[in-house]
Design a protein around this motif. Sequence first.
Motif, short mmCIF file in Angstrom:
data_model
loop_
_atom_site.label_atom_id
_atom_site.label_comp_id
_atom_site.label_asym_id
_atom_site.label_seq_id
_atom_site.Cartn_x
_atom_site.Cartn_y
_atom_site.Cartn_z
N ALA A 52 0.81 -1.21 0.00
CA ALA A 52 0.00 0.00 0.00
C ALA A 52 0.85 1.27 0.00
CB ALA A 52 -0.94 -0.01 1.20
N ASN A 53 2.06 1.19 0.57
CA ASN A 53 2.95 2.35 0.60
C ASN A 53 3.87 2.31 -0.62
OD1 ASN A 53 1.79 2.10 3.20
ND2 ASN A 53 3.43 3.32 4.08
N THR A 54 3.30 2.60 -1.77
CA THR A 54 4.03 2.57 -3.04
C THR A 54 3.79 3.88 -3.78
OG1 THR A 54 3.91 0.16 -3.28
CG2 THR A 54 4.25 1.43 -5.28
N GLY A 55 4.85 4.45 -4.32
CA GLY A 55 4.72 5.69 -5.07
C GLY A 55 4.29 6.83 -4.17
N THR A 56 3.47 7.71 -4.70
CA THR A 56 2.88 8.80 -3.92
C THR A 56 1.61 8.28 -3.28
OG1 THR A 56 3.77 10.41 -5.50
CG2 THR A 56 1.98 11.16 -4.05
N TYR A 57 1.54 8.27 -1.95
CA TYR A 57 0.40 7.63 -1.30
C TYR A 57 -0.13 8.48 -0.14
CZ TYR A 57 4.17 6.01 1.79
OH TYR A 57 5.27 5.95 2.62
N LEU A 58 -1.37 8.15 0.23
CA LEU A 58 -2.04 8.85 1.32
C LEU A 58 -2.14 7.95 2.54
CD1 LEU A 58 -4.98 11.24 1.27
CD2 LEU A 58 -5.37 9.08 2.47
N ASP A 59 -1.86 8.53 3.71
CA ASP A 59 -2.04 7.84 4.99
C ASP A 59 -3.34 8.32 5.64
OD1 ASP A 59 0.46 6.73 4.65
OD2 ASP A 59 1.45 7.99 6.15
N THR A 60 -4.14 7.39 6.11
CA THR A 60 -5.33 7.71 6.90
C THR A 60 -5.04 7.41 8.36
OG1 THR A 60 -6.30 5.50 6.79
CG2 THR A 60 -6.77 7.01 4.94
N PRO A 61 -5.89 7.84 9.28
CA PRO A 61 -5.67 7.55 10.70
C PRO A 61 -5.53 6.06 11.01
CG PRO A 61 -7.23 9.32 10.52
CD PRO A 61 -6.98 8.84 9.11
N PHE A 62 -6.18 5.18 10.23
CA PHE A 62 -6.10 3.75 10.49
C PHE A 62 -4.68 3.21 10.30
CE2 PHE A 62 -6.52 -0.73 9.12
CZ PHE A 62 -7.23 -1.25 10.20
N HIS A 63 -3.89 3.90 9.53
CA HIS A 63 -2.49 3.51 9.33
C HIS A 63 -1.74 3.46 10.65
CE1 HIS A 63 1.40 3.11 7.49
NE2 HIS A 63 1.78 4.35 7.75
N ARG A 64 -2.12 4.34 11.57
CA ARG A 64 -1.43 4.44 12.87
C ARG A 64 -2.28 3.90 14.02
NH1 ARG A 64 0.29 4.45 17.13
NH2 ARG A 64 1.76 5.83 18.20
N TYR A 65 -3.60 4.03 13.89
CA TYR A 65 -4.50 3.70 15.01
C TYR A 65 -5.55 2.67 14.57
CZ TYR A 65 -2.48 7.90 17.05
OH TYR A 65 -1.60 8.84 17.56
N PRO A 66 -5.72 1.58 15.34
CA PRO A 66 -6.66 0.53 14.93
C PRO A 66 -8.11 0.99 14.87
CG PRO A 66 -5.86 0.16 17.17
CD PRO A 66 -5.02 1.24 16.59
N ASP A 67 -8.46 2.04 15.62
CA ASP A 67 -9.83 2.53 15.60
C ASP A 67 -9.98 3.79 14.76
OD1 ASP A 67 -8.35 4.13 17.27
OD2 ASP A 67 -9.87 4.30 18.84
N GLY A 68 -8.93 4.14 14.00
CA GLY A 68 -8.98 5.33 13.16
C GLY A 68 -9.72 5.09 11.85
N GLN A 69 -10.07 6.16 11.17
CA GLN A 69 -10.75 6.05 9.88
C GLN A 69 -9.82 5.42 8.84
OE1 GLN A 69 -11.70 10.25 9.66
NE2 GLN A 69 -13.88 9.81 9.79
N ASP A 70 -10.36 4.42 8.12
CA ASP A 70 -9.58 3.78 7.06
C ASP A 70 -9.89 4.44 5.72
OD1 ASP A 70 -12.08 2.84 6.37
OD2 ASP A 70 -11.65 0.74 6.81
#
Length: 217
Positions: A52-70
Amino acid sequence: MIVELSHRITDGMTTYPGVPGPVLGTHLSREDSKEVYAPGTEFHIGTISLAANTGTYLDTPFHRYPDGQDLARLPLERMADLPGLVVHAKPDTREVGVELFEGLDVRGHAVLIHTGWDRHFSTGQYFTQHPYLAPEAASWLAEREVALVGIDSLNIDDTPPRGERPAHTVLLGAGVALVEHLTGLDALPDSGFRFHAAPPMIVGMGTFPVRAYAIVP
């Protein structure tokens, strides 16, 4: 005017050390499609396997937090058609400090950090001693309700030896989307443009490549 802000994704490319490169393939070739469709009608259906972390990419809160928005739950207004601001780090800057943002009204904006490090993309130099956002600056942006923060560098945080990832922790914890590995920010004005970086709506994933671009009147 539309300004391209993404790197191209190519077979086997390295975006981040240790992350496998994408593998492009073919599900249905044009030659094989001749047996499926009418004479003179050909199609190509490709396949791709990528981290998922390929090229130019966007991180959402779920990337860091299990209850964050995916990817499926982060609202479009957090990553598309945002008023944009570009801040310019001095050449050879390692840590981008809060002084670069002071005096700016960043609330609801996409703040894009131009370091010029994208000139090293696809080279070994890109992976070491790259510019990053100071933890204090991340807190400053989060407190002022920035919508999105992007950078044209390997990571918005310093990479090894620092392992805490404070900018990710603070910004994603505040619901702020991140875009890493941007390019072409030198072609943008400092303000007055709209920024777009929307990924597919994938349930249970926190990051994905985007076609980031800006519309400049």
